[in-house]
Design a protein around this motif. Sequence first.
Motif: not given
Length: 696
Positions: A608-633
């Motif tokens: 099984i291959r899982i692709y994880l693509t991160r995007s920003d959330i406009q609020s929240g204390i843990s907000k960070g910059t989204a990774d522009p490149i998807e990751n997979s495992v």
Amino acid sequence: MFGVVMLYVHGASASVYISTTSRGYTSTETGNPFFECYRSHPYLTAAVSNGRYVYLYNEVDPLATPVNPANADPPESVPFTAGDPQVQAYRINLVTAEHRSYGAFYCASSLDGERSVVPTLFLRSDAKFEPTNGRFSKTVNKGDVNVTVDFTEVTPSGTAKYWRFNGTTDMTLTIFSGTIFEGLTVYTIIGEVDTSNGGVYELHLAGERGQARAGLLRLIVRACPAGRYDESSGCTQICPSCYNGGVCHDQTGICICPPGFQGDGCEMACGRNRYGRNCEYRCDYEIPDDSTACSGLQVCVPDPYGCSCTPGYKGLDCTTECDQGEFGASCTETCHCVSGECDGFTGVCTGRSTECEPGWTGTNCQAFTVIYVKTNKGQTNNFVCRLEGGNLISTAEPVVNLYRKFGSGNYTQENIIHNGNGFPQNEKFLFLVFDVKVGELFVCSLSDVNIFFSDTVTGDGEFTQPELPSAPVVIGATNDSVTLMWDAWDASTYIGDPPLIGYRVYYMLNNSREEDQEVRRSDRLAPSETVTGLSPDTAYVFGVAAFRPGPGGQGRRLEVVGTTQCSPPSRGPSSVYVTKGTRPGEIWVSWENPPPNTSNCASGVGGIRIYLTRSDIQSGISKGTADPIENSVDIPFDSYTQTLEPYSQYLIQVVVYNKDSETPRGKGFTQITEEMRKRKNCYCINSKGKLELECL
């Protein structure tokens, strides 16, 4: 066995030349039939004799005493002078009474231990049979197959027909006895002919031999196969070209020319009212050079030529003039002139144009040529032998052979295939020859009843096919294609002869016995190719070869093994479930695995291959910059928990993969991870003797 009664062993040594002429030879019972003996330079001092060649009268014993007049020797010869310059010749006037002028006679010459015998035949005007070919002799070669002796019955009848050979007298020894030839006018010598079959053949009606009305024909068998001479060496020598109907002597290889022609190759015509080895004699000395002087004259020369009319005439009695377009002795040659007309005596073109037709050469438009086209190594070379202008005498196909000789070796027919007869005579004779060497000598020869030609050509080797310097390499593959590349062929560097036409690309299943397939290329000169339409996850053998023009122009094929990729698995995961985990940043993913036979790959499903693509959330204390490149495992077939960035939005896509590809991702699932809670500061406080924990 045939009973044979002969006065002399026939045969001719071309080193002692003598000719026998005859008149009245087709009407021996009337008029003044005679034959004459003529010597030629340089044999003018040879001793001359004459006699009866074989006995052809069976009513009495030819050796009985007194001798029956019909079997008696001819009268004494009468010497006279003839020729230019004049020399002594001999005439033998035959007696017409009691059949004494009927049969086979000869002139002979002897000099320094050599002897030549030249026979001539005489028939009655009311003979029941005549030679079908219009001549009293027929020449064949040792080894010729199923040779025939042909007669025509002047007035067909149902009376039994008896065949005899060289004057057999015993009726039980006639040729036809107990065979299929009883009653036939054609006798076939079954199988290969040899010199023992040479002699005088006689055909008469039953009970009528004593009437001297039989048909006579002399069969001459050269002691060597067609185109060869020198019997003592096993006939290893190749005959030269003998033009205008000349025949190669089987012992010496010189051309025995027909009456009216001279020269080493019989290429020179004597002209009207002329004959002789050196054109020194006239047919009639009272009619100088008149076109009718040779009418009715038969001339016989040493074997293996035999007898014929002089140029300008044909027919058994030599009184029929050549038809327009014919020339030569017994009119056996064909004119090939622009005008369609030629001199019947010499073959020289006459009429409105004196030029030969296109493709014909020589003073009388005759030629025999051999050409060959250089081909690629390993292929057969086409050798074409062509007779231009020669008119063959035989009613059967001529004998054409091609011989080869390299260096000081002997002529052979090794690796030569006769691939077709050109018949009639102005067509081509094709030979297929393997492994032609540079400087190798080839001789093509043609022989007929009374004709021989040959021509020589020197081989120029063969073309070498272009060879690639190294095998192709695989530079890419998909599930239905493989891309190849190779070094381009260079004429100045690599093996082979230009020009290069292109490259051929082949493929077949690896370890398969099926035939390979050639790729249809749009750019034949490009040093790369993508082979499409292949099966997924399959090993193929790919071959590439350079090629030049002509059959067999392809060089050595170099090969490489390439394998197409696997197609995507046919089933992806099902019942995919994505939810938050119990801790911040944790996501839990679960699914149902596909059946094991859906991998579409021999090595099976990878996992099984899982692709994880991160995007920003406009609020929240843990907000960070989204990774522009998807990751997979990639994980095994099991549920999976992944700790990610807290309070982040992820696009999660789950696929099944094999070694080369994966199932489509689909839309996937969006999930936000848990936010990281703020930590509290806790303190230990002693109150009233007790420790208490207080968190602020």
